[in-house]
Each structure stands twice: as structure tokens, then as C-alpha cells.
Motif scaffolding. Structure first.
Motif, PDB file in Angstrom:
ATOM      1  N   PRO A   1      -9.460 -10.157  -8.705  1.00 10.49           N
ATOM      2  CA  PRO A   1      -8.777 -10.877  -7.622  1.00 10.49           C
ATOM      3  C   PRO A   1      -7.205  -9.934  -7.271  1.00 10.49           C
ATOM      4  CG  PRO A   1      -8.394 -12.357  -9.330  1.00 10.49           C
ATOM      5  CD  PRO A   1      -9.630 -11.327  -9.779  1.00 10.49           C
ATOM      6  N   GLY A   2      -6.912  -9.923  -6.156  1.00 10.20           N
ATOM      7  CA  GLY A   2      -5.703  -9.300  -5.706  1.00 10.20           C
ATOM      8  C   GLY A   2      -4.339  -9.827  -6.346  1.00 10.20           C
ATOM      9  N   VAL A   3      -4.214 -11.182  -7.020  1.00 13.30           N
ATOM     10  CA  VAL A   3      -3.413 -11.795  -7.656  1.00 13.30           C
ATOM     11  C   VAL A   3      -2.776 -10.910  -8.925  1.00 13.30           C
ATOM     12  CG1 VAL A   3      -4.562 -13.085  -9.298  1.00 13.30           C
ATOM     13  CG2 VAL A   3      -2.227 -14.082  -8.216  1.00 13.30           C
ATOM     14  N   PHE A   4      -3.743 -10.084  -9.449  1.00  9.92           N
ATOM     15  CA  PHE A   4      -3.396  -9.404 -10.556  1.00  9.92           C
ATOM     16  C   PHE A   4      -2.764  -7.902 -10.225  1.00  9.92           C
ATOM     17  CE2 PHE A   4      -6.532 -12.259 -12.563  1.00  9.92           C
ATOM     18  CZ  PHE A   4      -5.603 -12.666 -13.691  1.00  9.92           C
ATOM     19  N   VAL A   5      -2.850  -7.375  -8.925  1.00  8.69           N
ATOM     20  CA  VAL A   5      -2.424  -6.149  -8.436  1.00  8.69           C
ATOM     21  C   VAL A   5      -1.293  -6.352  -7.464  1.00  8.69           C
ATOM     22  CG1 VAL A   5      -3.317  -4.210  -7.240  1.00  8.69           C
ATOM     23  CG2 VAL A   5      -4.931  -5.517  -8.635  1.00  8.69           C
ATOM     24  N   GLN A   6      -0.453  -5.434  -7.852  1.00 10.34           N
ATOM     25  CA  GLN A   6       0.863  -5.371  -7.043  1.00 10.34           C
ATOM     26  C   GLN A   6       1.093  -4.118  -6.211  1.00 10.34           C
ATOM     27  OE1 GLN A   6       1.181  -6.458 -10.604  1.00 10.34           O
ATOM     28  NE2 GLN A   6       0.982  -8.460  -9.394  1.00 10.34           N
ATOM     29  N   ARG A   7       0.266  -3.217  -6.456  1.00  5.67           N
ATOM     30  CA  ARG A   7       0.514  -1.885  -5.475  1.00  5.67           C
ATOM     31  C   ARG A   7      -0.955  -1.321  -5.650  1.00  5.67           C
ATOM     32  NH1 ARG A   7       5.862   0.926  -8.760  1.00  5.67           N
ATOM     33  NH2 ARG A   7       7.038  -1.003  -8.436  1.00  5.67           N
TER      34      ARG A   7
ATOM     35  N   VAL B   1       0.883  -1.502   0.133  1.00  9.45           N
ATOM     36  CA  VAL B   1      -0.026   0.024   0.014  1.00  9.45           C
ATOM     37  C   VAL B   1       0.810   1.247   0.025  1.00  9.45           C
ATOM     38  CG1 VAL B   1      -1.911   1.423   1.335  1.00  9.45           C
ATOM     39  CG2 VAL B   1      -1.794  -1.378   1.259  1.00  9.45           C
ATOM     40  N   PHE B   2       0.600   2.032  -0.916  1.00  6.60           N
ATOM     41  CA  PHE B   2       1.426   3.316  -1.052  1.00  6.60           C
ATOM     42  C   PHE B   2       0.774   4.519  -0.590  1.00  6.60           C
ATOM     43  CE2 PHE B   2       3.848   0.550  -3.602  1.00  6.60           C
ATOM     44  CZ  PHE B   2       4.916   1.130  -3.905  1.00  6.60           C
ATOM     45  N   THR B   3       1.491   5.542  -0.105  1.00  8.10           N
ATOM     46  CA  THR B   3       0.620   6.690   0.731  1.00  8.10           C
ATOM     47  C   THR B   3       0.432   7.777  -0.371  1.00  8.10           C
ATOM     48  OG1 THR B   3       3.069   7.591   0.952  1.00  8.10           O
ATOM     49  CG2 THR B   3       1.866   6.293   2.647  1.00  8.10           C
ATOM     50  N   SER B   4       0.906   7.639  -1.572  1.00 11.33           N
ATOM     51  CA  SER B   4       0.747   8.622  -2.647  1.00 11.33           C
ATOM     52  C   SER B   4       0.670   8.040  -3.950  1.00 11.33           C
ATOM     53  CB  SER B   4       1.494   9.907  -2.524  1.00 11.33           C
ATOM     54  OG  SER B   4       3.015   9.520  -2.884  1.00 11.33           O
ATOM     55  N   ALA B   5       0.017   8.727  -4.909  1.00 11.34           N
ATOM     56  CA  ALA B   5       0.037   8.214  -6.377  1.00 11.34           C
ATOM     57  C   ALA B   5       1.419   8.480  -6.728  1.00 11.34           C
ATOM     58  CB  ALA B   5      -0.889   9.126  -7.207  1.00 11.34           C
TER      59      ALA B   5
ATOM     60  N   LEU C   1      -9.176  -5.577 -17.608  1.00 13.35           N
ATOM     61  CA  LEU C   1      -8.277  -6.188 -18.535  1.00 13.35           C
ATOM     62  C   LEU C   1      -7.099  -5.404 -18.467  1.00 13.35           C
ATOM     63  CD1 LEU C   1     -11.029  -6.054 -21.488  1.00 13.35           C
ATOM     64  CD2 LEU C   1     -10.490  -8.138 -20.042  1.00 13.35           C
ATOM     65  N   ALA C   2      -6.803  -4.217 -18.318  1.00 17.13           N
ATOM     66  CA  ALA C   2      -5.584  -3.584 -18.291  1.00 17.13           C
ATOM     67  C   ALA C   2      -4.902  -4.158 -17.183  1.00 17.13           C
ATOM     68  CB  ALA C   2      -5.698  -2.101 -18.116  1.00 17.13           C
ATOM     69  N   ALA C   3      -5.546  -4.345 -16.078  1.00 17.03           N
ATOM     70  CA  ALA C   3      -4.718  -4.922 -14.855  1.00 17.03           C
ATOM     71  C   ALA C   3      -4.207  -6.360 -15.055  1.00 17.03           C
ATOM     72  CB  ALA C   3      -5.823  -4.992 -13.556  1.00 17.03           C
ATOM     73  N   MET C   4      -5.041  -7.187 -15.708  1.00 18.43           N
ATOM     74  CA  MET C   4      -4.388  -8.265 -16.084  1.00 18.43           C
ATOM     75  C   MET C   4      -3.228  -8.370 -16.976  1.00 18.43           C
ATOM     76  SD  MET C   4      -8.060 -10.194 -16.692  1.00 18.43           S
ATOM     77  CE  MET C   4      -7.381 -11.943 -17.151  1.00 18.43           C
ATOM     78  N   ALA C   5      -3.229  -7.225 -17.611  1.00 25.73           N
ATOM     79  CA  ALA C   5      -1.759  -7.219 -18.545  1.00 25.73           C
ATOM     80  C   ALA C   5      -0.897  -6.680 -17.952  1.00 25.73           C
ATOM     81  CB  ALA C   5      -2.347  -6.439 -19.910  1.00 25.73           C
ATOM     82  N   GLY C   6      -0.576  -6.101 -17.203  1.00 29.36           N
ATOM     83  CA  GLY C   6       0.421  -5.380 -16.506  1.00 29.36           C
ATOM     84  C   GLY C   6       1.380  -6.284 -15.700  1.00 29.36           C
ATOM     85  N   ALA C   7       2.567  -6.207 -15.857  1.00 33.36           N
ATOM     86  CA  ALA C   7       3.438  -7.011 -15.041  1.00 33.36           C
ATOM     87  C   ALA C   7       3.486  -6.442 -13.695  1.00 33.36           C
ATOM     88  CB  ALA C   7       5.044  -6.987 -15.719  1.00 33.36           C
ATOM     89  N   ILE C   8       3.420  -5.011 -13.538  1.00 30.87           N
ATOM     90  CA  ILE C   8       3.132  -4.552 -12.085  1.00 30.87           C
ATOM     91  C   ILE C   8       1.895  -3.699 -12.472  1.00 30.87           C
ATOM     92  CG2 ILE C   8       4.079  -2.618 -10.677  1.00 30.87           C
ATOM     93  CD1 ILE C   8       6.870  -3.460 -11.429  1.00 30.87           C
ATOM     94  N   THR C   9       1.092  -3.911 -11.643  1.00 26.83           N
ATOM     95  CA  THR C   9      -0.383  -3.114 -11.893  1.00 26.83           C
ATOM     96  C   THR C   9      -0.542  -2.430 -10.632  1.00 26.83           C
ATOM     97  OG1 THR C   9      -1.387  -4.865 -13.293  1.00 26.83           O
ATOM     98  CG2 THR C   9      -2.816  -3.454 -11.999  1.00 26.83           C
ATOM     99  N   ILE C  10      -0.972  -0.964 -10.729  1.00 28.86           N
ATOM    100  CA  ILE C  10      -0.913  -0.131  -9.865  1.00 28.86           C
ATOM    101  C   ILE C  10      -2.423   0.257  -9.661  1.00 28.86           C
ATOM    102  CG2 ILE C  10      -0.321   1.957  -8.843  1.00 28.86           C
ATOM    103  CD1 ILE C  10       2.402   1.699 -10.805  1.00 28.86           C
ATOM    104  N   ALA C  11      -3.263   0.330  -8.310  1.00 28.53           N
ATOM    105  CA  ALA C  11      -4.414   0.603  -8.539  1.00 28.53           C
ATOM    106  C   ALA C  11      -4.595   1.611  -7.667  1.00 28.53           C
ATOM    107  CB  ALA C  11      -5.447  -0.570  -8.067  1.00 28.53           C
ATOM    108  N   GLN C  12      -5.549   2.776  -8.199  1.00 29.38           N
ATOM    109  CA  GLN C  12      -5.789   3.789  -7.134  1.00 29.38           C
ATOM    110  C   GLN C  12      -7.288   3.419  -6.940  1.00 29.38           C
ATOM    111  OE1 GLN C  12      -5.704   7.543 -10.058  1.00 29.38           O
ATOM    112  NE2 GLN C  12      -8.087   7.404  -9.724  1.00 29.38           N
ATOM    113  N   VAL C  13      -7.822   3.701  -5.594  1.00 32.52           N
ATOM    114  CA  VAL C  13      -9.053   3.178  -5.019  1.00 32.52           C
ATOM    115  C   VAL C  13      -9.747   4.316  -4.371  1.00 32.52           C
ATOM    116  CG1 VAL C  13      -8.322   0.694  -4.971  1.00 32.52           C
ATOM    117  CG2 VAL C  13      -8.152   2.230  -2.945  1.00 32.52           C
ATOM    118  N   GLU C  14     -11.039   4.429  -4.597  1.00 31.91           N
ATOM    119  CA  GLU C  14     -11.881   5.527  -3.871  1.00 31.91           C
ATOM    120  C   GLU C  14     -11.889   5.312  -2.466  1.00 31.91           C
ATOM    121  OE1 GLU C  14     -15.080   7.135  -5.861  1.00 31.91           O
ATOM    122  OE2 GLU C  14     -14.398   6.415  -7.538  1.00 31.91           O
ATOM    123  N   GLU C  15     -12.264   4.023  -2.251  1.00 36.15           N
ATOM    124  CA  GLU C  15     -11.988   3.419  -0.752  1.00 36.15           C
ATOM    125  C   GLU C  15     -11.288   2.359  -0.420  1.00 36.15           C
ATOM    126  OE1 GLU C  15     -15.824   1.686   2.341  1.00 36.15           O
ATOM    127  OE2 GLU C  15     -16.182   2.046   0.221  1.00 36.15           O
TER     128      GLU C  15
END
Length: 252
Positions: free
Chosen positions: A223-229, A3-7, A194-208
Motif C-alpha cells: 500500500p501507498g502508505v509505505f511509499v513517499q516518492r 511524483v518525480f519526473t526523473s530518478a 520489505l525494503a520499502a517498509m523499512a525506509g523512512a523515505i521510500t522511493i519507488a521506480q515503476v515500469e508503468e
């Protein structure tokens, strides 16, 4: 998962020349805070896979204005005048692909499928080649799309399309937990998973951002297996891509 503190921290190691898959549909569900963080960084020469490239001064249009994108693979680019100017003047390489094909290319890449056959584009320059990818400043075609392999199945012709993988993926979700499980809202489902699945390192910004277990497993869209940050960016400011209004009293 981290979990990162900033974009800015979340995209801090994206290098110049990286390939990036970007989620969203029009201006709906775009990872705007992550895009703005890239815009404030020193990166350049990015290759972008996205359904569209934002509009002038919004979304990926910001990166275009700053000349940070060198190549775009997209299906729709009609709302961005700067995009058209850069493409026609030879400053930007553009690979246009049918929208469904782009979606399946991202999904295939994320699933480890290197290529697939589809009927979309058969009998057109999509399959036959010759579409201008990059122009010269004088308007001549410098780089054209190559012809693709076609094959017969059951008496019909299909064209071979390759799966897409990217160094990074940037996506937006309405909710996510600290393990990276994501929930998308309505039209934001288009291309974000789909974009999340294609990334080697996937970064998600979330509202909540919530703790693991607070999202019903049946409600998880990715699922979180596709998300690294993941980074908590709060409620997203909604923008309208093309506002259409009528005067009071006018007939519908």
C-alpha cells in the motif's frame, strides 16, 4: 506522495553517510535507475541493507566500483569480485546475516517492532559473535560481530535479532499509481516490499504509472502508505546474473 519526473530528482537529497534499504533479488527487480542516479551523484559513505550487492558493474555493484558504499548488511555476496576485494582488503564493512533473518529484520523495522527472537543462527557465530565485519589491510580482523542475547522458549534456544530501519529505501515495481500503491512481478516480490517498509523515505521506480483506482485493490502488493516518492522509469532492461548454456546436441 510526490511524483518525480526523473530518478535523479527522486534521489537528489540523499546525503553522504545515509542508510539505504534496497530491494530486489539477485538482479531481479532491482531499482537500477535509482541506483544509477545515485552513482552519478556526489554521495559517498552509504550503509546499505540488501539481500545481495549486485554483480560487478551492475546494480549495487556500480556503487561499489565507485567506492560509494562503506557498509553492507546482506545475506549473499558471492557473485561480486570487487565486493570480495574491498571486504578482504579492509575497505568495506560487511555484516552477513541469514536470508530469512534479514527479511524479517526489514519487515519488523517497517512494522515498528524493535527486535524479535529466531532459531536461525543459534550455535553459530551469528549468535555467538566473532564474524569478521571489517578487516585490516594486513588481513587481521579489525571489527568482529558481537555476541547476541539468547533465550529459551519451550525448551528451544532462540537468538535476539534487531529490526532494520533505514533513512531511505529504493525499490522497483512493475506497476504503481500516483498514490504509491505498488505491484511487483514474481521474484521481484523478494525484498522489494520489505525494503520499502523499512525506509523512512521510500522511493519507488515503476515500469508503468497509472492513476488511483486503476489498480484493483486486491492486486496491490504494497500500500501507498509505505511509499513517499515515485518515478516512472518505463520497461526495465532484464539482465541475467549468471548465464549457463549448453552446446547444441548435448544431453541435458
Amino acid at each position: 506522495m510526490k511524483v518525480f519526473t526523473s530518478a535523479a530528482d527522486a534521489v537528489g537529497d540523499v546525503p553522504s553517510g545515509a542508510s539505504i534499504a534496497v530491494g530486489g533479488f539477485g538482479l531481479c527487480g532491482i531499482p537500477d535507475r535509482l541506483i544509477e542516479a545515485l552513482a552519478a551523484s556526489a554521495v559517498s559513505g552509504l550503509s546499505v541493507f540488501s539481500n545481495n550487492c549486485g554483480i560487478d558493474d551492475v546494480g549495487l555493484g556500480i556503487l561499489l566500483q565507485l567506492r560509494k558504499i562503506s557498509r553492507v548488511t546482506a545475506s549473499y555476496v558471492g557473485e561480486n569480485k570487487e565486493f570480495a576485494r574491498q571486504y578482504l582488503s579492509g575497505e568495506l564493512e560487511v555484516e552477513l546475516t541469514p536470508q530469512g533473518t534479514l527479511a524479517e529484520r526489514l519487515r519488523a523495522g517497517g512494522c515498528g517492532i524493535p527486535a524479535f527472537f529466531t532459531p536461525a543462527g543459534v550455535g553459530t557465530p551469528v549468535a555467538d559473535g566473532g564474524m569478521p565485519w571489517r578487516y585490516d589491510a594486513d588481513g587481521s580482523v579489525r571489527v568482529a560481530s558481537p555476541a547476541k542475547e539468547t533465550r529459551e522458549f519451550g525448551g528451544a534456544t532462540y537468538v535476539l535479532e534487531t529490526g532494520i530501519t533505514a533513512d531511505y529505501a529504493l525499490v522497483h515495481a512493475v506497476k504503481g499509481d500516483t498514490e504509491g500503491n505498488l505491484v511487483f512481478n514474481k521474484t521481484a516480490m523478494n525484498f522489494n516490499p520489505l525494503a520499502a517498509m523499512a525506509g523512512a523515505i521510500t522511493i519507488a521506480q515503476v515500469e508503468e504509472l497509472v492513476e488511483p483506482g486503476e489498480i484493483d485493490p486486491a492486486e496491490v502488493h504494497l500500500p501507498g502508505v509505505f511509499v513517499q516518492r515515485i518515478v516512472h522509469t518505463g520497461p526495465q532492461t532484464k539482465k541475467i546474473e549468471k548465464r549457463t548454456v549448453r552446446t547444441e546436441g548435448a544431453s541435458a
